[in-house]
Design an enzyme around this catalytic site. Structure first.
Site, PDB file in Angstrom:
ATOM      1  N   LYS A  94       0.841  -1.192   0.000  1.00 41.23           N
ATOM      2  CA  LYS A  94       0.000   0.000   0.000  1.00 41.23           C
ATOM      3  C   LYS A  94       0.877   1.243   0.000  1.00 41.23           C
ATOM      4  O   LYS A  94       1.874   1.318   0.722  1.00 41.23           O
ATOM      5  CB  LYS A  94      -0.915   0.001   1.226  1.00 41.23           C
ATOM      6  CG  LYS A  94      -1.900   1.182   1.267  1.00 41.23           C
ATOM      7  CD  LYS A  94      -2.796   1.105   2.490  1.00 41.23           C
ATOM      8  CE  LYS A  94      -3.773   2.278   2.523  1.00 41.23           C
ATOM      9  NZ  LYS A  94      -4.676   2.231   3.690  1.00 41.23           N
ATOM     10  N   SER A 169      -9.399   2.372   2.541  1.00 35.49           N
ATOM     11  CA  SER A 169      -8.490   3.099   1.677  1.00 35.49           C
ATOM     12  C   SER A 169      -7.459   2.226   0.986  1.00 35.49           C
ATOM     13  O   SER A 169      -6.746   2.685   0.095  1.00 35.49           O
ATOM     14  CB  SER A 169      -7.761   4.167   2.502  1.00 35.49           C
ATOM     15  OG  SER A 169      -6.978   3.580   3.523  1.00 35.49           O
ATOM     16  N   SER A 193      -9.966   0.077   6.679  1.00 32.33           N
ATOM     17  CA  SER A 193      -9.377   0.210   5.341  1.00 32.33           C
ATOM     18  C   SER A 193      -8.667  -1.014   4.815  1.00 32.33           C
ATOM     19  O   SER A 193      -8.283  -1.053   3.648  1.00 32.33           O
ATOM     20  CB  SER A 193      -8.420   1.407   5.307  1.00 32.33           C
ATOM     21  OG  SER A 193      -9.130   2.610   5.441  1.00 32.33           O
TER      22      SER A 193
END
Length: 510
Positions: A94, A169, A193
């Site tokens: 990420k 996210s 997330s």
């Protein structure tokens, strides 16, 4: 190193006004040389720091030529070992997590162009376990949205239906795993997330117990709710990856001083039959719930009953109230740390990133107009309540965390795990750029009601795919006691075996 210029008269006056010291101009003039005399110390600190700061790794990377889901920020191929439990596995990181020498954008123009000089602890551990880092996965703007449409330069699309969101996210991580682009991904989770995009994209996403996995080297939002965790296609891979990631690193204040090592993969072999499930009634039938999702999760509970687990409904009223607590922490706390504190804030013995702080501190002001509306809401609301209350709302929220945690802990004395829907509805259509603010915020944040409570309390929580609704994935969330992540994963694995594995999207290369 350039000398730090002393503040002129107008700057000193502004500083005086900020603190309300009430100094006269004559008094300010008197203070001026004393203030200037203190500046030798930050200048000396900068020089001392530069002597030991490392140079970034020389790693090859490129912007992707083929990016069908909008999920890659950059691609690379970083491998440091051919041995280990993750040998031969590709992993997406990420893009709020530092990989030395590889650009990090955190989904935001405010971070764009930053090149970390150190690997995050999780990256070091993945590489040491034989994984190959295939690239950085796109995330929401500063990671503050669950809808996958706030990221720069564009949204992340769901591999099950490219017109719909992938969740956030950790949107890129979920899309890349679901589509088969990578074997594994690392995600971050402050309000759901890891788990929300996993549910929307039909994969496994595990948010570990707070502090189990070091956050060192990842862009923070608010220390008390920051988590990193695995996103995979199978529970076995999540357990294997968590075994690599878990453990104290001595640099992250979120962690206990020592954490007992657990082989989460081996723990999957322990039988789950006889374990007790508490089905949290407040997690169903919410104002935004799709009844079909509730039905799919209850059918999943029936599968676990058939596999030999006991299940009964439990009521935890704090599950609703704790959302007020999360909202104060995630707005006032994040406005203080993520915005005014340039990501890291101060006053905690942490592993600070001076280069990132300086880069983002400039970028946040230069690109403030381009920040997402969710980040702007955090700033406006969180700074307002801080100014009005002087921090007392945040302080009260921190007291209430203990009561909410105790409520879940009480239920977990009667049950081994708690179960509820991960998200209340399947993936939604991606909104248009000119969508009204109300719809924008609803699409970005309305799905967090079951996930965010466990960022607040720190309990481990894993999302696994359950029956689809209208051809789209849904998720069942399994929550456990602190540092009993193995029990959560054992129940998740039992469910996976009961349903014969988790399907991939029709277009995914599985």
């Amino acid at each position: 190193m350039s000398a730090l210029p002393p503040p002129d008269r107008s700057r000193l006056a502004a500083l005086d006004e900020h603190f309300g010291f009430g100094l006269s101009q004559a008094e300010l003039d008197e203070f001026a040389p004393a203030v200037a005399g203190t500046l030798e110390h930050p200048e000396a600190v900068e020089e001392l720091y530069r002597r030991s700061a490392p140079a970034p790794e020389q790693r090859q990377w490129s912007y992707p030529h083929d990016n069908p889901w909008g999920a890659w920020h950059v691609t690379t191929s970083v491998r440091e070992s051919e041995q280990g439990p993750l040998a031969g596995r590709t992993v997406a990181i990420k893009d709020n997590v530092a990989v030395s020498g590889v650009p990090m954008m955190n989904g935001s123009r405010s971070v764009e162009g930053f090149i970390p000089i150190r690997d995050a602890t999780t990256v070091t551990r993945l590489l040491g376990a034989g994984a190959t880092i295939a690239g950085k996965s796109v995330c929401e703007d500063l990671c503050f949205s669950g809808g996958s449409f706030t990221s720069k330069p564009g949204p992340v699309r769901n591999p099950w239906d490219e017109s719909r969101n992938a969740g956030g996210s950790s949107s890129g991580s979920a899309a890349l795993v679901a589509s088969g682009e990578v074997d594994l991904a690392l995600g971050g989770d402050q309000g759901g997330s890891v788990r929300m995009p996993s549910a929307f994209c039909g994969i496994v996403g595990h948010k570990p117990t707070h502090g189990l996995v070091p956050y060192t080297g990842a862009f923070p939002i608010e220390r008390t709710i920051d988590h990193l965790g695995p996103m995979t296609r199978t529970v076995e891979d999540a357990a294997r990856m968590l075994t690599v990631l878990a453990g104290a690193d001595g640099a992250d204040p979120r962690q206990p001083t020592a954490i007992s090592g657990v082989d989460y993969l081996a723990a999957l072999d322990e039988p789950a039959a006889g374990m007790r499930i508490g089905v949290v009634t407040e997690g169903f039938g919410t104002p935004v719930s799709d009844p079909a999702v509730d039905e799919a999760v209850r059918a999943g509970v029936d599968r676990l009953r058939a596999a030999g687990l006991a299940a009964e409904d439990v009521s935890i009223p704090w599950h609703v109230d704790v959302m007020h607590v999360w909202n104060v922490i995630a707005t006032e706390g994040a406005a203080y740390q993520m915005l005014d504190g340039n990501g890291f804030g101060m006053n905690v013995e942490d592993f600070y990133d001076p280069e990132l702080i300086a880069h983002y501190g400039r970028g946040r002001l230069e690109h403030g107009a381009e920040l997402s509306k969710t980040v702007k809401l955090v700033g406006l609301s969180g700074r307002y309540t801080f100014e009005e209350g002087g921090g007392r709302y945040y302080a009260m929220a921190r007291h209430l965390v203990h009561r909410a945690r105790a409520a879940y802990d009480a239920a977990l004395t009667r049950c081994d795990v708690l179960v509820m829907p991960t998200v209340p509805y399947p993936a939604r259509p991606l909104p248009t750029a000119d969508v009204p603010l109300g719809q924008y915020l609803d699409t970005a944040l309305s799905m967090i009601g079951n996930t965010a409570p466990f960022n607040t309390t720190g309990h481990p929580a894993c999302s696994v795919p359950t029956a689809s609704v209208d051809g789209l994935p849904t998720g069942m969330m399994i929550v456990g006691r602190h540092f009993e992540d193995a029990a959560v994963l054992r129940v998740a694995r039992t469910f996976e075996q009961a349903v014969g594995g988790f399907p991939g999207p029709p277009s995914g290369d599985r």
